[in-house]
Design a protein around this motif. Sequence first.
Motif, mmCIF file in Angstrom:
data_model
loop_
_atom_site.group_PDB
_atom_site.id
_atom_site.type_symbol
_atom_site.label_atom_id
_atom_site.label_comp_id
_atom_site.label_asym_id
_atom_site.label_seq_id
_atom_site.Cartn_x
_atom_site.Cartn_y
_atom_site.Cartn_z
ATOM 1 N N ARG A 82 0.831 -1.202 0.000
ATOM 2 C CA ARG A 82 0.000 0.000 0.000
ATOM 3 C C ARG A 82 0.867 1.254 0.000
ATOM 4 O O ARG A 82 0.401 2.330 0.342
ATOM 5 N N ALA A 84 3.780 2.227 1.623
ATOM 6 C CA ALA A 84 4.521 2.843 2.731
ATOM 7 C C ALA A 84 6.009 2.936 2.365
ATOM 8 O O ALA A 84 6.514 2.130 1.580
ATOM 9 N N HIS A 103 2.445 -3.379 7.213
ATOM 10 C CA HIS A 103 1.763 -4.670 7.385
ATOM 11 C C HIS A 103 2.735 -5.836 7.274
ATOM 12 O O HIS A 103 2.344 -6.963 7.046
ATOM 13 N N TRP A 105 5.021 -6.794 5.000
ATOM 14 C CA TRP A 105 5.498 -7.468 3.796
ATOM 15 C C TRP A 105 7.030 -7.459 3.854
ATOM 16 O O TRP A 105 7.638 -6.468 4.288
HETATM 17 FE FE1 FES Z 1 1.415 -2.725 3.750
HETATM 18 FE FE2 FES Z 1 3.921 -2.191 3.281
HETATM 19 S S1 FES Z 1 2.245 -0.908 3.001
HETATM 20 S S2 FES Z 1 3.105 -3.972 4.066
#
Ligand code: FES
Length: 367
Positions: A82, A84, A103, A105
């Motif tokens: 998303r 970041a 989150h 990843w």
């Molecule tokens: Fe969701 Fe990186 S923005 S894991």
Amino acid sequence: MTITNLPPSLIPTLSGEYYTDPEVFAQEQERVFEAMWFCVARAAELDKPGAFRTYQVGRESVLISRSRDGSVKGFLNICRHRGAKLCTEESGEVKRAFQCPYHAWTYGLDGKLVAAPNLTSMPDIDRKEYGLINVHVREWLGYVWVCLADEPPSFEADVQGAIVERLGDLESIERYGIDDLKLGRRITYDVKANWKLIIENFMECYHCATIHPELTEVLPDVGHGAEFGEDVQGFTVDGSEGLDRIPGVADDQDRRYYAITVRPQVFINLVPDHVIFHRMYPMAPDRTVVECDWLYLPHVVESGKDVDRSVELFHRVNQQDFDACERTQPAMSSKAYAKGGVLVPSEHHIGEFHTWLQNKLEVRPTH
Ligand code: FES
Ligand code: FE
């Protein structure tokens, strides 16, 4: 609009708004910094797999890291989930992978997506497709250069060509063995001035007699290729003896100072016993971070020899130059500079830099 009706010996500068207008800066980010080869890390500082640094290149945050196979990789520092920012620190080291703080990843050192919470519920996700976005990387002179363009311009023409233009051939810089030199000191300057004021200042020596007393003591005829003064022993703040001479330096390069600009953001100074390597990071129309490295023969650094007098000379030069740039920046928005200023004959090559830049920009501000 620039000053008109100038006598033929003078040429106009860019007008003040080139140094203040956010629209000009946005164009420069896109068409210069994101489009050209841009020099970032000293390769040796990424000393093991997982060592990383992050940089602002144009509008993007770029992540540079040492991969497991020993190569240096460059990625856009953005999580594919998303969006970041992946690494929020300027430098550091990860063990095996980069994990997004949002989150979680997780990306391998080669950029591939290796894990995500509940990944098993998404069997169809292509881990390469959702890996980090690569940027082009080259290593040269012991530095990592990146290019964010899909099709990078020729490194040989743009980067190496700038050096050939200044020194006549590549061998003249290769003799300094810059790849193998070691970092003796790094100083980072946060300069409240537009990047072009810094590059223009670096390109001319008209100011040297006024603002660089220590430099003109060492180099009475200061300028590219200048010879050390007769009584000067080394390129140090008081002209005292320098460090061990780099063995490859040719006799006709000994006791001389060379200054090279590689557009858009690198300045290199060569002296017999060290190399001074500057990278500019333009952060805003009125702010530029400059990272400056002093590089010596490895045994000089490893033996703990005192490099203070050697570093101090160009550190003072940097401070004197950046003070001058900071004094000039506020005046760029003055009515007095709305049409710009003038270049004297010895600064004519700054005019070439302006033409080069204007050809890259789409929007050319007018009054
Ligand atoms: Fe969701 Fe990186 S923005 S894991
Ligand atoms: Fe200067």
